[in-house]
Design an enzyme around this catalytic site. Structure first.
Site, PDB file in Angstrom:
ATOM      1  N   ASN A 223      -2.791 -38.029  33.315  1.00  0.00           N
ATOM      2  CA  ASN A 223      -1.821 -39.132  33.308  1.00  0.00           C
ATOM      3  C   ASN A 223      -2.515 -40.467  33.542  1.00  0.00           C
ATOM      4  OD1 ASN A 223       0.912 -38.362  32.703  1.00  0.00           O
ATOM      5  ND2 ASN A 223       0.911 -37.149  34.574  1.00  0.00           N
TER       6      ASN A 223
ATOM      7  N   ARG B 170      -1.181 -37.857  59.946  1.00  0.00           N
ATOM      8  CA  ARG B 170      -0.768 -38.338  58.640  1.00  0.00           C
ATOM      9  C   ARG B 170      -0.354 -39.803  58.661  1.00  0.00           C
ATOM     10  NH1 ARG B 170       0.087 -34.391  54.788  1.00  0.00           N
ATOM     11  NH2 ARG B 170       0.402 -36.175  53.416  1.00  0.00           N
TER      12      ARG B 170
ATOM     13  N   MET C 197      -1.103 -35.123  45.405  1.00  0.00           N
ATOM     14  CA  MET C 197      -0.494 -33.934  46.009  1.00  0.00           C
ATOM     15  C   MET C 197      -0.232 -34.062  47.506  1.00  0.00           C
ATOM     16  SD  MET C 197       0.011 -32.213  43.360  1.00  0.00           S
ATOM     17  CE  MET C 197       0.571 -30.661  44.064  1.00  0.00           C
TER      18      MET C 197
ATOM     19  N   ASN D 111       6.966 -41.716  40.878  1.00  0.00           N
ATOM     20  CA  ASN D 111       6.287 -40.443  40.648  1.00  0.00           C
ATOM     21  C   ASN D 111       6.823 -39.820  39.373  1.00  0.00           C
ATOM     22  OD1 ASN D 111       4.630 -38.156  41.342  1.00  0.00           O
ATOM     23  ND2 ASN D 111       6.480 -37.091  42.001  1.00  0.00           N
TER      24      ASN D 111
ATOM     25  N   HIS E 238       7.489 -36.007  37.702  1.00  0.00           N
ATOM     26  CA  HIS E 238       7.595 -34.597  38.110  1.00  0.00           C
ATOM     27  C   HIS E 238       7.933 -33.771  36.875  1.00  0.00           C
ATOM     28  CE1 HIS E 238       8.209 -31.374  41.017  1.00  0.00           C
ATOM     29  NE2 HIS E 238       9.292 -31.022  40.346  1.00  0.00           N
TER      30      HIS E 238
ATOM     31  N   ASP F 290      10.612 -34.985  46.125  1.00  0.00           N
ATOM     32  CA  ASP F 290      11.115 -35.111  44.755  1.00  0.00           C
ATOM     33  C   ASP F 290      12.617 -35.372  44.716  1.00  0.00           C
ATOM     34  OD1 ASP F 290       8.534 -34.574  43.702  1.00  0.00           O
ATOM     35  OD2 ASP F 290       8.875 -32.426  43.905  1.00  0.00           O
TER      36      ASP F 290
ATOM     37  N   GLU G 189       5.241 -36.545  29.259  1.00  0.00           N
ATOM     38  CA  GLU G 189       4.840 -37.393  30.388  1.00  0.00           C
ATOM     39  C   GLU G 189       4.063 -38.606  29.898  1.00  0.00           C
ATOM     40  OE1 GLU G 189       4.270 -34.128  34.021  1.00  0.00           O
ATOM     41  OE2 GLU G 189       2.532 -35.050  33.083  1.00  0.00           O
TER      42      GLU G 189
END
Length: 203
Positions: free
Chosen positions: A13, A65, A90, A107, A109, A145, A174
């Site tokens: 992508n 994180r 990811m 994003n 998906h 998502d 995509e």
């Protein structure tokens, strides 16, 4: 408009965005930086070949994180990025990061959300036996998502499909839709009303 592209893998992508946006002087879109959470991601090589700055930010290098997200934010701010584009990235961002960049993270998906979110969407699509698959470009929110859907494109599921063949055909779509959505964003054509995203069409 400057964008950051976040990657974890081979970068197909990303390559499309380089060719259709970054290298097209008429697009008005510049990939200012490519970030990856993996040092060996081939996507970094794709970026370096065309002179795009790259950064590696790995979760294991940070205590938690939140610190990982903060470093990504620091890099993004350094390049004055206006839109964060996830292209096979990811890792999930923590709520403070999403809130800071609300409606500035998108994003792609490889299913028709809200069906089959998560890490194995194409395999889940085949396992469920649906006849129509597809792709979804959406804004990122605090859940997996689940953000407002910007655009979708359908792909038929063939009786002979396996995960590789279906994913290959999904990627073709995509590579058409993702650059188009980024152009819409850059042109100010996306209007968000709650969960609904309206694409302003030319009269």
């Amino acid at each position: 408009m400057k964008i950051a592209v976040l990657v974890s893998g081979s970068g197909t992508n990303l390559q499309t965005l380089i060719e259709q946006l970054h290298q097209d002087e008429t697009s008005g879109i510049d990939i200012a930086v490519v970030l990856s959470d993996r040092r060996k991601a081939y996507a970094l090589t794709r970026a370096k070949r065309v002179g795009i700055p790259t950064h590696v930010v790995r979760t294991q290098d940070y205590e938690n994180r939140l610190d990982f997200d903060a470093e990504i934010s620091r890099v993004i701010e350094q390049y004055a990025v206006e839109l964060i584009v996830l292209a096979g990235f990811m890792k999930l961002f923590q709520p403070p990061f999403v809130q800071k960049y609300r409606n500035r993270i998108i994003n792609v998906h490889p299913t028709l959300l809200p069906a089959f979110p998560g890490a194995h969407p194409v395999a889940d699509t085949l396992a469920y036996g649906v006849k129509i698959a597809g792709i979804t470009v959406h804004f990122v929110d605090e859940d997996v998502d689940s953000g407002p859907i910007i655009a979708q494109s359908t792909v038929p599921v063939l009786d002979t499909d396996d995960e590789e063949s279906l994913h290959n055909r999904i990627q073709v779509e995509e590579h058409k839709l993702y650059p188009q959505v980024i152009k819409w964003y850059a042109q100010g054509k996306l209007k968000i009303e709650g969960r609904k995203v309206i694409v302003k069409r030319e009269n």
